[in-house]
Design an enzyme around this catalytic site. Structure first.
Site, PDB file in Angstrom:
ATOM      1  N   ARG A 235      18.206 -16.441-119.600  1.00  7.70           N
ATOM      2  CA  ARG A 235      18.524 -15.014-119.624  1.00  7.70           C
ATOM      3  C   ARG A 235      19.720 -14.741-118.741  1.00  7.70           C
ATOM      4  O   ARG A 235      19.744 -15.125-117.568  1.00  7.70           O
ATOM      5  CB  ARG A 235      17.318 -14.209-119.131  1.00  7.70           C
ATOM      6  CG  ARG A 235      17.581 -12.729-118.863  1.00  7.70           C
ATOM      7  CD  ARG A 235      16.292 -12.060-118.421  1.00  7.70           C
ATOM      8  NE  ARG A 235      16.466 -10.670-118.035  1.00  7.70           N
ATOM      9  CZ  ARG A 235      16.342 -10.196-116.794  1.00  7.70           C
ATOM     10  NH1 ARG A 235      16.045 -11.040-115.796  1.00  7.70           N
ATOM     11  NH2 ARG A 235      16.495  -8.925-116.533  1.00  7.70           N
TER      12      ARG A 235
ATOM     13  N   ARG B 235      19.674   5.794-111.113  1.00  9.43           N
ATOM     14  CA  ARG B 235      19.671   5.355-109.715  1.00  9.43           C
ATOM     15  C   ARG B 235      20.182   6.445-108.790  1.00  9.43           C
ATOM     16  O   ARG B 235      20.939   7.329-109.213  1.00  9.43           O
ATOM     17  CB  ARG B 235      20.555   4.103-109.548  1.00  9.43           C
ATOM     18  CG  ARG B 235      20.149   2.930-110.423  1.00  9.43           C
ATOM     19  CD  ARG B 235      21.133   1.774-110.287  1.00  9.43           C
ATOM     20  NE  ARG B 235      20.851   0.700-111.226  1.00  9.43           N
ATOM     21  CZ  ARG B 235      20.004  -0.295-111.009  1.00  9.43           C
ATOM     22  NH1 ARG B 235      19.354  -0.340-109.856  1.00  9.43           N
ATOM     23  NH2 ARG B 235      19.797  -1.228-111.902  1.00  9.43           N
TER      24      ARG B 235
ATOM     25  N   LYS C 172      13.092  -3.979-125.146  1.00 14.06           N
ATOM     26  CA  LYS C 172      12.336  -4.052-123.895  1.00 14.06           C
ATOM     27  C   LYS C 172      11.472  -2.790-123.793  1.00 14.06           C
ATOM     28  O   LYS C 172      12.002  -1.683-123.705  1.00 14.06           O
ATOM     29  CB  LYS C 172      13.295  -4.157-122.706  1.00 14.06           C
ATOM     30  CG  LYS C 172      14.103  -5.446-122.702  1.00 14.06           C
ATOM     31  CD  LYS C 172      15.157  -5.449-121.612  1.00 14.06           C
ATOM     32  CE  LYS C 172      14.562  -5.428-120.229  1.00 14.06           C
ATOM     33  NZ  LYS C 172      15.611  -5.451-119.170  1.00 14.06           N
TER      34      LYS C 172
ATOM     35  N   THR D   6       8.223  -9.894-115.870  1.00 16.18           N
ATOM     36  CA  THR D   6       8.183  -9.158-114.601  1.00 16.18           C
ATOM     37  C   THR D   6       7.131  -9.693-113.624  1.00 16.18           C
ATOM     38  O   THR D   6       5.928  -9.631-113.886  1.00 16.18           O
ATOM     39  CB  THR D   6       7.953  -7.645-114.793  1.00 16.18           C
ATOM     40  OG1 THR D   6       8.783  -7.156-115.836  1.00 16.18           O
ATOM     41  CG2 THR D   6       8.283  -6.906-113.508  1.00 16.18           C
TER      42      THR D   6
END
Length: 479
Positions: free
Chosen positions: A35, A76, A224, A284
């Site tokens: 990845r 963010r 995802k 994760t």
């Protein structure tokens, strides 16, 4: 040659795994897919790593798939004058879209429309849920909050809203450029972050097709699943249908829906993906402690094993291999856990087949090959394939017989590295059927898979060499 592990391993590359020898040892330890995380680094970093992977693939004589993971609209906070602050419970704090440099009273936002998305009473979860802010009021571009759970907040930490509902698009301008870069690099998979619905995946595919067409490349997209909206009944099925595969992205998903909801959602997503003939990656914090420890915790061992037992195609390592101290050991440990879990899997092929509907000839051949192989206890299944569709259908069902995907297409060979229980091999297949059968037999013997007297199930298309043309099932006895 690795033949006995069905579950595939995805490993993220980063500073800890970009050294040629370290990466080579990781591949030899069992990595099937690498990845490239486009949330970090620049395009040239990813190109160099992709080139290194291709070079090492030739060196170890095994094709490795490459997945480009786009950053997506990760919302963010901005930056602080001193890099970080300490938020205290009960204190007020402002998220200010116009703030240039943060301090103890306020901080900026990279997503300027966030004030339009939130309302009094909403809970905002920062830094993966470690900090909780309750919205008191919204005044212009400023979100006034009360700190319900404090802690250290540093530059560029992520923001989620409990329950989801933020309107940021699935593809930012950065993502669109990164998507083009990934296609030019000839990656095998592109992961789309934070899709809310099937339309987001369809839009990503239209952009990918537009960029890939002049280069004559085929792009496979991974959704995802990390937004609360994405797991709604009907919505999740639509996303899966619009994708080639999905990733159970448990980090941001857990922040939005709560940690306790994730295990059941993981099982549901894996089950739905398998039913819709799509592959699935579980990701994760699977071996998080091995960032700093040479051995995993018992809870992590159970987590990986349960994903295998749930029927995931692949398990993924993130910071463990990108920035951890023990990237090679982590891969070795994950491979060992997968193998042990697979030993205890119950094969119930008859039950799995009760609700199957055969809509295509090649699909019927694929499922017929599984059923026959299971009851005859053949040594191996060999599928001569151009596109990989036949082996995808086979890999959706738990069976303890290895599936060998024999293809002339290197892109197909790489892509099939993601599928559970599939071992892709390159074979220049003769257009003469009898010669092709001899080639298959010779290859499997030379790899030590079969020996004289063993039975092999073979699927093949006639006339040969046409994608989607599998129409023949043969049982051959090795001479």
């Amino acid at each position: 040659m690795r033949l006995n592990r069905a579950t595939k391993i995805v490993a993220t590359l980063g500073p800890a795994s970009s050294d040629r020898e370290v990466l080579k040892q990781m591949l030899l330890a069992g990595v099937d897919v690498v990845r490239l995380n486009f949330s970090h680094g620049v395009a040239e970093d990813h190109r160099q790593r992709a080139n290194l992977i291709r070079s090492l693939s030739k060196e170890i004589d095994r094709e490795i798939a490459i997945m480009a993971d786009l950053q997506g609209p990760k919302i963010r906070v901005g930056k602080f004058l001193n890099g970080k602050i300490q938020l205290e419970q009960g204190h007020e704090f402002i998220l200010d879209a116009d703030c240039k440099m943060g301090d103890e009273q306020r901080v900026g936002l990279d997503y300027k429309d966030l004030p339009k998305d939130v309302h009094p009473g909403d809970l905002l979860l920062l830094n993966d849920g470690l900090i909780v802010l309750k919205v008191q009021k919204v005044v212009g571009v400023c979100i006034h909050t009360l700190v319900e759970m404090g802690g250290e907040l540093s530059n560029n930490k992520g923001i989620n809203r409990a329950g989801g509902g933020l309107t940021a698009p699935a593809l930012t301008e950065k993502d669109k450029q990164d998507l083009v870069t990934a296609i030019e690099m000839d990656v095998d998979y592109i992961a789309i972050s934070f899709p809310k619905n099937a339309a987001d995946m369809q839009y990503a595919r239209s952009l990918a097709n537009e960029a890939a067409k002049p280069l004559n490349k085929e792009i496979r997209l991974i959704a995802k699943i990390e937004r609360a909206e994405a797991i709604m009944p009907g919505v999740l099925e639509g996303i899966i249908d619009a994708s080639d595969g999905i990733m159970v992205a448990r980090g941001d998903l857990a922040v939005e829906v709560g940690n306790a909801a994730v295990p059941a959602l993981q099982k549901r997503m894996i089950l739905l993906a398998n039913k819709q003939d799509k592959f699935v990656i579980t990701a994760t914090q699977m071996m998080e402690s091995m960032i700093n420890s040479p051995i995993p915790t018992r809870a992590e061992v159970s987590d990986v094993a349960n994903a295998v037992l749930d029927g995931t195609d692949a398990v993924m390592l993130s910071a463990e291999t990108a920035a951890g101290q023990y990237p090679i050991k982590t891969v070795e440990q994950m491979a060992a856990i997968c193998l042990e879990a697979e030993k205890s899997q119950q094969v119930s092929l008859d039950a799995d087949f009760l609700d199957q509907t055969f809509t295509r000839i090649d699909q019927s051949i694929a499922l017929g090959a599984l059923f026959t192989s299971f009851h005859l206890k053949v040594k191996a299944i060999a599928a001569l394939t151009e596109s990989g569709s036949t082996v995808l259908w086979m890999s959706r069902h738990k069976i303890d017989i290895p599936i060998f995907a024999l293809t002339q297409q290197v892109k197909t060979q790489r892509a099939l590295s993601m599928y559970r229980n599939v071992i892709p091999l390159r074979l220049e297949i003769s257009s003469n059927r009898d010669v092709a059968l001899h080639q298959v037999e010779h290859l499997l013997c030379s790899k030590g898979v079969v020996q004289s007297g063993d039975m092999v199930t073979l699927t093949i298309g006639e006339p040969m060499g046409q994608p989607g043309g599998t129409n023949t099932l043969k049982i051959i006895k090795v001479k």
